[in-house]
Design an enzyme around this catalytic site. Structure first.
Site, PDB file in Angstrom:
ATOM      1  N   ARG A 207      70.139  45.092  32.588  1.00  0.00           N
ATOM      2  CA  ARG A 207      70.530  46.070  33.344  1.00  0.00           C
ATOM      3  C   ARG A 207      71.234  45.576  34.426  1.00  0.00           C
ATOM      4  O   ARG A 207      72.582  45.472  34.165  1.00  0.00           O
ATOM      5  CB  ARG A 207      69.072  46.795  33.710  1.00  0.00           C
ATOM      6  CG  ARG A 207      69.134  48.236  34.317  1.00  0.00           C
ATOM      7  CD  ARG A 207      67.708  48.621  34.698  1.00  0.00           C
ATOM      8  NE  ARG A 207      67.009  47.803  35.800  1.00  0.00           N
ATOM      9  CZ  ARG A 207      66.024  48.259  36.408  1.00  0.00           C
ATOM     10  NH1 ARG A 207      65.218  49.285  36.108  1.00  0.00           N
ATOM     11  NH2 ARG A 207      65.470  47.337  37.600  1.00  0.00           N
TER      12      ARG A 207
ATOM     13  N   LYS B 209      60.580  52.398  47.379  1.00  0.00           N
ATOM     14  CA  LYS B 209      61.560  52.940  47.020  1.00  0.00           C
ATOM     15  C   LYS B 209      61.159  54.406  46.640  1.00  0.00           C
ATOM     16  O   LYS B 209      60.076  54.531  46.042  1.00  0.00           O
ATOM     17  CB  LYS B 209      62.132  52.496  45.786  1.00  0.00           C
ATOM     18  CG  LYS B 209      61.522  52.319  44.438  1.00  0.00           C
ATOM     19  CD  LYS B 209      62.172  51.204  43.570  1.00  0.00           C
ATOM     20  CE  LYS B 209      61.389  50.927  42.345  1.00  0.00           C
ATOM     21  NZ  LYS B 209      61.622  49.788  41.657  1.00  0.00           N
TER      22      LYS B 209
ATOM     23  N   TYR C 168      52.928  83.304  30.359  1.00  0.00           N
ATOM     24  CA  TYR C 168      54.242  83.120  29.622  1.00  0.00           C
ATOM     25  C   TYR C 168      53.927  82.618  27.960  1.00  0.00           C
ATOM     26  O   TYR C 168      53.219  81.809  27.826  1.00  0.00           O
ATOM     27  CB  TYR C 168      55.280  82.336  29.921  1.00  0.00           C
ATOM     28  CG  TYR C 168      55.896  82.590  31.357  1.00  0.00           C
ATOM     29  CD1 TYR C 168      56.752  83.757  31.191  1.00  0.00           C
ATOM     30  CD2 TYR C 168      55.720  81.989  32.645  1.00  0.00           C
ATOM     31  CE1 TYR C 168      57.337  83.949  32.411  1.00  0.00           C
ATOM     32  CE2 TYR C 168      56.458  82.372  33.835  1.00  0.00           C
ATOM     33  CZ  TYR C 168      57.179  83.528  33.675  1.00  0.00           C
ATOM     34  OH  TYR C 168      57.887  83.938  34.790  1.00  0.00           O
TER      35      TYR C 168
HETATM   36  C1  LIG Z   1      60.490  48.671  41.310  1.00  0.00           C
HETATM   37  C2  LIG Z   1      60.625  47.382  41.559  1.00  0.00           C
HETATM   38  C3  LIG Z   1      59.604  46.545  41.853  1.00  0.00           C
HETATM   39  C4  LIG Z   1      58.145  46.876  41.837  1.00  0.00           C
HETATM   40  O1  LIG Z   1      57.824  47.103  40.553  1.00  0.00           O
HETATM   41  P1  LIG Z   1      56.238  47.645  40.575  1.00  0.00           P
HETATM   42  O2  LIG Z   1      55.969  47.724  38.951  1.00  0.00           O
HETATM   43  O3  LIG Z   1      55.900  48.869  41.051  1.00  0.00           O
HETATM   44  O4  LIG Z   1      55.515  46.535  41.324  1.00  0.00           O
HETATM   45  C5  LIG Z   1      59.815  45.252  41.951  1.00  0.00           C
HETATM   46  N1  LIG Z   1      61.161  44.720  41.704  1.00  0.00           N
HETATM   47  C6  LIG Z   1      62.062  45.434  41.491  1.00  0.00           C
HETATM   48  C7  LIG Z   1      63.482  44.657  41.458  1.00  0.00           C
HETATM   49  C8  LIG Z   1      62.186  46.516  41.158  1.00  0.00           C
HETATM   50  O5  LIG Z   1      63.056  47.511  40.904  1.00  0.00           O
END
Ligand SMILES: *Cc1c(COP(=O)(O)O)cnc(C)c1O
Length: 381
Positions: free
Chosen positions: A139, A41, A271
């Site tokens: 969530r 993602k 700045y």
């Molecule tokens: C992002 C996510 C993961 C991966 O998590 P990591 O800590 O990067 O391994 C696994 N499961 C779900 C549902 C996620 O949203």
């Protein structure tokens, strides 16, 4: 990006061999008794979802995980064949999109399930879904204590097939929360039992993210969903003091000195005039700034590596530039390489280090590197 942007020597380098190394290293550590989902993602946490997924598919990853249907479409358009789970489900009106691109949604609500069932029925199709159980994150997901009721409702949706049940840990990276994590594991087991009691036989039950897979062997289930560890970001999202697989950073960030000037003692730079030279100084300007995702909170705090030595960032980080004090480096020249994340000689700066200095986690650092930073890919594609 256009040619002109790519001439700027500010580059994120993605080492696909390190990515593959991490996958193999984690698989050796966790074992082959489980399937592996690569979570890609947010453009693979800023590493580039397409290049990373192609290599990981060749390395034998079983599933890919994305957050938005559009991210799954990008992978399909790039020729990714393995199953893709959309962890965020889908938004109203995206049923056709996920169906035609074979993107499996993680379903979190009755309404989502119902609308997808209606869509599937109209096409005489049966669509695979994963149902997400909320066992304590609070969530998304069907609450654990509503799992049995949800299963009953799902029985009336013959155009959906329950391929998997999943949950997500809230604090698997924190060993002082082990009791809570174990509670999530047992709530999930009870929810899965409730579905089985109603006759469901999911192919997969899965729980573990990176810290779950490494620190909680009892959470492995049929598949682990790995993001961070694949990108070598173990330093801050895995608990300290436990056995871990060896990991290599996949992303490095570098630039070059664009301008060099002598600034007498007692003048200010940048700045807000937040840095004043205390000696006759040599000041380098480097073309990266907060618009590239380099955190402004590193003003007067961060450091870079030039010629194998650390050099301090002085003054405010601006939108497009940082200022570095290279007085102690007689070898600094225009076009000298500047490492912002990575290794040079005996010096190393990890994304985890920038995260610690800016009160965040390494994921936010790598996700934050903007599109205008040119990407270079090394290693077997
Ligand atoms: C992002 C996510 C993961 C991966 O998590 P990591 O800590 O990067 O391994 C696994 N499961 C779900 C549902 C996620 O949203």
């Amino acid at each position: 990006m256009s040619e002109i942007d790519v001439r700027r020597p500010t580059i994120a380098t993605i080492d696909l061999d390190a990515l593959a190394f991490n996958f193999r290293s984690v698989r050796d550590f966790v074992g082959s008794g489980t399937k592996y989902m690569a979570v890609v993602k947010a453009d693979a946490y800023g590493h580039g979802a397409v290049v990373c997924s192609r290599r990981l598919e060749a390395e034998g990853v079983d599933w890919f995980g994305v957050a938005l249907p559009e991210e799954g479409v990008e992978l399909r358009d790039a020729g990714i064949k393995k199953p893709i789970l959309c962890l965020g489900g889908f938004w109203p009106g995206q049923e056709e999109l996920i169906f035609t691109h074979r993107i499996t949604p993680a379903i979190s609500s009755f309404e989502q399930a119902e609308s997808l069932n209606r869509f599937a029925a109209a096409r005489n199709a049966v669509i695979d879904i994963h149902v997400k159980i909320d066992t304590g994150m609070g969530r998304i997901g069907v609450r654990f204590d509503e799992a049995a009721a949800f299963a009953v409702k799902l029985l009336e949706m013959p155009n959906l097939r329950l391929e998997a049940l999943m949950t997500h840990f809230a604090a698997a990276d924190d060993l002082s929360e082990n009791e809570f994590t174990d509670g999530q594991i047992s709530r999930f087991a009870a929810a899965a039992a409730a579905f089985r009691e109603k006759g469901f036989r999911p192919d997969l039950v899965d729980l573990a993210n990176s810290p779950g897979a490494i620190a909680h062997p009892s959470s492995l289930g049929d598949m682990v969903r790995l993001g961070g560890v694949l990108y070598g970001l173990g330093g801050d999202v895995l608990p300290a003091g436990i056995a871990k697989p060896e990991l290599q950073a996949v992303l490095s960030l570098s630039s070059e000195i664009s301008h060099l000037k002598s600034v007498p003692a007692g003048e200010t730079v940048g700045y807000g005039r937040s840095f004043r030279t205390t000696r006759d100084s040599v000041i380098a300007t480097v073309p990266i700034g907060y618009a590239d995702g380099y955190p402004r909170t590193l003003s007067n705090k961060g450091r870079v590596i030039i010629n194998g030595s650390y050099a301090p960032i002085v003054g405010r980080i601006s939108m497009d530039w940082i200022i570095v004090d290279v007085t102690d480096d007689p070898g600094a020249r225009i076009s000298s390489k500047v490492v912002l994340i990575g290794v040079d000689g005996k010096c190393a700066i990890l994304a985890e280090d920038l995260a610690a200095q800016t009160a965040t986690i390494s994921y936010e650092i790598t996700c934050g590197i903007k599109r205008r930073v040119a990407r270079r890919v090394t290693g077997k594609q």
